[in-house]
Design an enzyme around this catalytic site. Sequence first.
Site, PDB file in Angstrom:
ATOM      1  N   SER A 129       0.832  -1.199   0.000  1.00 27.56           N
ATOM      2  CA  SER A 129       0.000   0.000   0.000  1.00 27.56           C
ATOM      3  C   SER A 129       0.869   1.253   0.000  1.00 27.56           C
ATOM      4  O   SER A 129       1.618   1.475  -0.946  1.00 27.56           O
ATOM      5  CB  SER A 129      -0.951  -0.032   1.210  1.00 27.56           C
ATOM      6  OG  SER A 129      -1.866   1.027   1.171  1.00 27.56           O
ATOM      7  N   THR A 130       0.823   2.039   1.076  1.00 25.14           N
ATOM      8  CA  THR A 130       1.531   3.317   1.141  1.00 25.14           C
ATOM      9  C   THR A 130       3.020   3.156   0.831  1.00 25.14           C
ATOM     10  O   THR A 130       3.703   2.368   1.466  1.00 25.14           O
ATOM     11  CB  THR A 130       1.384   3.942   2.540  1.00 25.14           C
ATOM     12  OG1 THR A 130       0.017   3.916   2.914  1.00 25.14           O
ATOM     13  CG2 THR A 130       1.909   5.368   2.564  1.00 25.14           C
ATOM     14  N   HIS A 167      -3.020  -1.024  -3.108  1.00 22.38           N
ATOM     15  CA  HIS A 167      -4.211  -0.220  -2.826  1.00 22.38           C
ATOM     16  C   HIS A 167      -4.229   1.024  -3.707  1.00 22.38           C
ATOM     17  O   HIS A 167      -3.388   1.907  -3.572  1.00 22.38           O
ATOM     18  CB  HIS A 167      -4.243   0.194  -1.352  1.00 22.38           C
ATOM     19  CG  HIS A 167      -4.383  -0.958  -0.415  1.00 22.38           C
ATOM     20  ND1 HIS A 167      -3.959  -0.926   0.889  1.00 22.38           N
ATOM     21  CD2 HIS A 167      -4.902  -2.208  -0.594  1.00 22.38           C
ATOM     22  CE1 HIS A 167      -4.209  -2.079   1.474  1.00 22.38           C
ATOM     23  NE2 HIS A 167      -4.780  -2.874   0.589  1.00 22.38           N
ATOM     24  N   MET A 173      -0.210   1.125   5.484  1.00 22.22           N
ATOM     25  CA  MET A 173      -0.917   1.365   6.741  1.00 22.22           C
ATOM     26  C   MET A 173      -1.900   0.238   7.026  1.00 22.22           C
ATOM     27  O   MET A 173      -2.383  -0.424   6.115  1.00 22.22           O
ATOM     28  CB  MET A 173      -1.692   2.679   6.663  1.00 22.22           C
ATOM     29  CG  MET A 173      -0.827   3.914   6.671  1.00 22.22           C
ATOM     30  SD  MET A 173      -1.824   5.421   6.599  1.00 22.22           S
ATOM     31  CE  MET A 173      -2.230   5.459   4.862  1.00 22.22           C
ATOM     32  N   ASP A 227      -4.133  -4.956   6.454  1.00 24.87           N
ATOM     33  CA  ASP A 227      -4.571  -5.761   5.310  1.00 24.87           C
ATOM     34  C   ASP A 227      -3.498  -6.778   4.943  1.00 24.87           C
ATOM     35  O   ASP A 227      -2.312  -6.455   4.886  1.00 24.87           O
ATOM     36  CB  ASP A 227      -4.866  -4.862   4.106  1.00 24.87           C
ATOM     37  CG  ASP A 227      -5.464  -5.638   2.942  1.00 24.87           C
ATOM     38  OD1 ASP A 227      -6.174  -6.624   3.196  1.00 24.87           O
ATOM     39  OD2 ASP A 227      -5.217  -5.262   1.784  1.00 24.87           O
TER      40      ASP A 227
END
Length: 346
Positions: A169-170, A196, A289, A292
């Site tokens: 993600s991030t 994401h 973050m 998940d």
Amino acid sequence: MYKVLVVDDSAFMRQLIKSVLESTGKFIVTVAQTPLIALDKVRKFKFDVITIDYEMPYMNGVELIKKIKEITDTKILMVSAYTRPGAYTTFEALSAGAFDYILKPSSDEEIEEFKYELIKKLTAVCEEFKVEEVSKTQEITTAVENKILLEESVIERARTAKVIGIGISTGGPPILEKMFKSLKQDFPIPILVVQHMPPNFTKPFADRLASITSKCIKEASDKEEIKSGCIYIAKGGYHLAVEDINGKLCTRVLDLEKIKSHKPSADILFSSIAEACGRASIGIVMTGMGSDGSDGILEMRKKGALTIAQDEKSCVVFGMPKAAIEKGAIELILSPDQIVELLNRI
């Protein structure tokens, strides 16, 4: 209190971001309406994070990011348009040094989501870099120890994998870009990636990766046979899963509810790989973050799959790997370079 510089030529956006952040009591916000003012403030003051719009007078957001990075290593959040052209400029911004992006609201309904995401992203990245030095030292030791574990027995297990799943993600796009460029051209095992991203962004992201790496990289479509050496990017707004259809591994693009606020969800991908491939698979959870992927990759480990988490030092945000490690779902903790080293020995 964290110090934030907001760079935007829109008075509405400057005031919106300033009021949202200051309402939390965690941030002190300074604003700049042009890139030239922003550069002057960056030279004079130290900020924990900077938010930057793309369309501005004198220079665009990507050009400004590059100039700021020549002055300081302050974290930068790109404020992006929710359009396909906006996606391409966003990836340029990430390659230039932005740690993440946030989508600019285009309606009253989207403003509440914007507020939530803005606070979440800036709080996470600011808190991440307040981690005590002793924690960093312990993490580095763990990563070094795991490099020793890349012995032939681990390589042999990896060679049996029918598929590799990555949840990220991030901070993910630049890391994936670097990893896939470093992956050997004839790498044989197909890779499925949950990054994401919103719907308009995943196709341009896959296209960008394909053009940069000269590899078979594409946005996943439904019921497509998974081919050797290809990399499939989950479609924004849908879950990606693996299914055995008549003895062949195929992609499934599923319109189901969000999992842990995510769609696509790494948990869905990892769980489906555990079911379809069992021990003949590799799961990798990387920077991001939240948590998940932690439940799904635990299922993979219980089935005997090789499970890997990105190390804390190289993560923009350590949330997702940390959650998986704390669940006991992870066998190896490695840097992205070490992950590529492992894969290139297959």
